[in-house]
Design an enzyme around this catalytic site. Structure first.
Site, PDB file in Angstrom:
ATOM      1  N   THR A  22       0.849  -1.190   0.000  1.00 42.40           N
ATOM      2  CA  THR A  22       0.000   0.000   0.000  1.00 42.40           C
ATOM      3  C   THR A  22       0.883   1.238   0.000  1.00 42.40           C
ATOM      4  OG1 THR A  22      -0.123   0.346   2.407  1.00 42.40           O
ATOM      5  CG2 THR A  22      -1.605  -1.317   1.460  1.00 42.40           C
ATOM      6  N   CYS A  23       0.255   2.394   0.125  1.00 47.72           N
ATOM      7  CA  CYS A  23       1.029   3.643   0.177  1.00 47.72           C
ATOM      8  C   CYS A  23       1.978   3.669   1.370  1.00 47.72           C
ATOM      9  CB  CYS A  23       0.084   4.840   0.266  1.00 47.72           C
ATOM     10  SG  CYS A  23      -0.910   5.114  -1.209  1.00 47.72           S
ATOM     11  N   ASN A  24       1.559   3.045   2.464  1.00 49.74           N
ATOM     12  CA  ASN A  24       2.312   3.169   3.708  1.00 49.74           C
ATOM     13  C   ASN A  24       3.104   1.936   4.098  1.00 49.74           C
ATOM     14  OD1 ASN A  24       1.568   5.826   4.270  1.00 49.74           O
ATOM     15  ND2 ASN A  24      -0.378   5.173   5.170  1.00 49.74           N
ATOM     16  N   ARG A  25       2.956   0.831   3.377  1.00 49.88           N
ATOM     17  CA  ARG A  25       3.665  -0.384   3.783  1.00 49.88           C
ATOM     18  C   ARG A  25       3.818  -1.361   2.621  1.00 49.88           C
ATOM     19  NH1 ARG A  25       1.898  -1.885   8.359  1.00 49.88           N
ATOM     20  NH2 ARG A  25       0.576  -0.071   8.685  1.00 49.88           N
TER      21      ARG A  25
ATOM     22  N   SER B  97      -1.939   2.028  11.358  1.00 53.78           N
ATOM     23  CA  SER B  97      -2.084   2.947  10.226  1.00 53.78           C
ATOM     24  C   SER B  97      -1.664   4.363  10.597  1.00 53.78           C
ATOM     25  CB  SER B  97      -3.540   2.969   9.749  1.00 53.78           C
ATOM     26  OG  SER B  97      -3.947   1.701   9.295  1.00 53.78           O
TER      27      SER B  97
ATOM     28  N   GLU C 217      -8.414   3.776  10.523  1.00 56.68           N
ATOM     29  CA  GLU C 217      -8.945   3.862   9.152  1.00 56.68           C
ATOM     30  C   GLU C 217      -9.303   2.466   8.647  1.00 56.68           C
ATOM     31  OE1 GLU C 217      -7.404   2.944   6.147  1.00 56.68           O
ATOM     32  OE2 GLU C 217      -5.353   2.460   6.701  1.00 56.68           O
TER      33      GLU C 217
ATOM     34  N   GLY D  80      -9.408   6.819  -8.103  1.00 52.00           N
ATOM     35  CA  GLY D  80      -9.514   5.708  -7.168  1.00 52.00           C
ATOM     36  C   GLY D  80     -10.170   6.107  -5.858  1.00 52.00           C
TER      37      GLY D  80
ATOM     38  N   ILE E 202      -8.747   9.356  -4.104  1.00 52.86           N
ATOM     39  CA  ILE E 202      -9.184  10.581  -4.781  1.00 52.86           C
ATOM     40  C   ILE E 202     -10.660  10.831  -4.505  1.00 52.86           C
ATOM     41  CG2 ILE E 202      -9.660  11.580  -7.061  1.00 52.86           C
ATOM     42  CD1 ILE E 202      -6.782  11.919  -6.184  1.00 52.86           C
TER      43      ILE E 202
END
Length: 432
Positions: A55-58, A114, A119, A196, A199
């Site tokens: 993902t964006c963070n992991r 997160s 979230e 997505g 957004i």
């Protein structure tokens, strides 16, 4: 089988490294096949299992394997796959064995790990990762059970605590930052790049501020048009971005592109056309959509997911009571899962016992069939069969009793008594 999780996330690595270790969706299935076969061994006693969450963070690799060197192999594979040296990657990697891997999975799915505390998007992303691993044939008994328990724990945590209440999302944080740059968002023209889930969330928050104009630019025109219509906005082709960027005061981008789609030169031209009026830009993509050098321009305010994290953490602090409650639930469920895992450790032994006993049975039955075919007395054949099976089945326990001494022998005697205390009695002993 041992559980192991290898990964990097927003706690351990900056976005500049995370984007280099991210897996595009279309690469995950072939990557799983390579990961299993090359580094976990396709001919291991138990087939290795693996799943990739990116993902964006992991970026995380969940494994179940018999290979004791899996930790080093996984880190080496990750570095080689993404062409990053082990020396550069390793300091940012966490390796979590057994209960630590279980606890981590439960915390991630529950939103405790997160950037935006509580979230829900991560739960859907984890389910997608499991679905992809299943389609790749990379899941088995252990990871299947881990993820099913993980989803159940996440549901319990979210249903019994206030972990997700009043959370400050990345989208809300983007609006707050924009309000620091501009006196009011309602006077600004806003451009969203992508269509997505992220957004969509951002457009929802910005639309609530009634901006002067809201535009969606997406590679797929039809999808961009549908999203724009939801917010009474307009859609534009992504190809128009270089010539129209100067029209917008706020630009939020989050696409799945593996390369930047907004370069330094394009933004320089936009700033010049705007006569140096400021542009507020938010890059929520990993890998990044906007070249990082853009942030050095005087009239550009560029923020990444890591920059938005500080604002998000301000909202997280007020929900620590819910966090403590969630951690208690998770700890209990970790212990439950480890008990199940312990029971799985005896399965190979039980399977071996069944195999050995069945081999003995078949051998004696074959011998008895030959005697019967020769014309021997059936009663005598059955008696011989039962005696042979009895002797062979108790040979192992008897030998073990004769080999041990002292306290070990006493423990083994108690164990054997437990084995045979419920043995059925013959008719003459039962009194019938």
């Amino acid at each position: 089988m041992q559980l192991l999780t290898i990964g990097i996330n927003h706690h351990t690595a900056p976005v500049a490294l995370r984007e280099r270790v991210a897996f595009p969706l279309e690469q995950i299935k072939p990557a799983l096949v390579t990961f299993k076969n090359v580094f976990l061994g396709p001919h291991a006693p138990n087939a290795p299992e693996a799943a990739i969450l990116s993902t964006c963070n992991r970026t995380e690799l969940y494994c179940a394997t018999d290979d004791r060197a899996a930790r080093e192999g996984a880190i080496r594979w990750l570095s080689e796959y993404h062409r990053i040296s082990v020396d550069e990657l390793a300091p940012h990697v966490y390796a979590l064995p057994q209960s630590e891997a279980v606890r981590h999975a439960f915390r991630v799915a529950s939103g405790l790990d997160s950037m935006v505390l509580g979230e829900t998007q991560i739960l859907g992303q984890m389910k997608d990762a499991v679905r992809t691993a299943t389609e790749a044939g990379a899941l088995g008994t252990y990871l299947n059970q881990l993820f099913q328990r993980t989803f159940a724990v996440a549901k319990e945590v979210r249903g019994t605590t206030e972990i997700g209440a009043q959370s400050v999302s990345m989208a809300a944080a983007a609006v707050r930052l924009a309000q620091r740059i501009f006196e009011t968002v309602s006077d600004q023209r806003v451009l969203f790049i992508g269509a997505g889930e992220m957004i969509e969330l951002c457009a929802t928050h910005f639309a609530a501020q009634s901006p002067r104009e809201l535009v969606i630019a997406n590679r797929t025109a039809e999808r961009g048009q549908r999203l724009a219509e939801r917010f009474n906005g307009r859609a534009m082709p992504l190809s128009d971005l270089p010539t129209r960027m100067h029209e917008f005061d706020i630009i939020v981008s989050c696409t799945a592109s593996t390369l930047p789609i907004i370069g330094l030169g394009a933004v320089e031209r936009a700033v010049k056309a705007r006569r140096h009026r400021p542009i507020f830009m938010v890059d929520l993509a990993v890998p990044r959509d906007i070249e990082p050098e853009v942030g050095k321009l005087k009239d550009v305010f560029l923020y990444t997911v890591d920059d938005l994290g500080a604002i998000v953490r301000e909202g997280n602090a007020s929900r620590q009571a819910a966090v403590a409650q969630a951690e208690t639930i998770i700890e209990t469920r970790v212990q439950n899962f480890m008990q199940w895992l312990d029971t799985r450790s005896v399965v190979p032994v039980i399977r071996h016992m069944h195999t050995q006993a069945d081999a003995l049975r078949r051998a004696e039955v074959e011998k008895a069939q030959k005697l019967l075919a020769r014309g021997d007395d059936p009663a005598a054949v059955l008696e011989a069969l039962s005696q042979a099976l009895t002797n062979k089945l108790i040979h192992g326990p008897t030998s073990a009793l004769n080999r041990v001494n002292g306290a070990d022998r006493d423990s083994l005697i108690d164990l054997m008594r437990g084995f045979y205390q419920h043995a059925p009695r013959s008719n003459d002993q039962s009194g019938h």
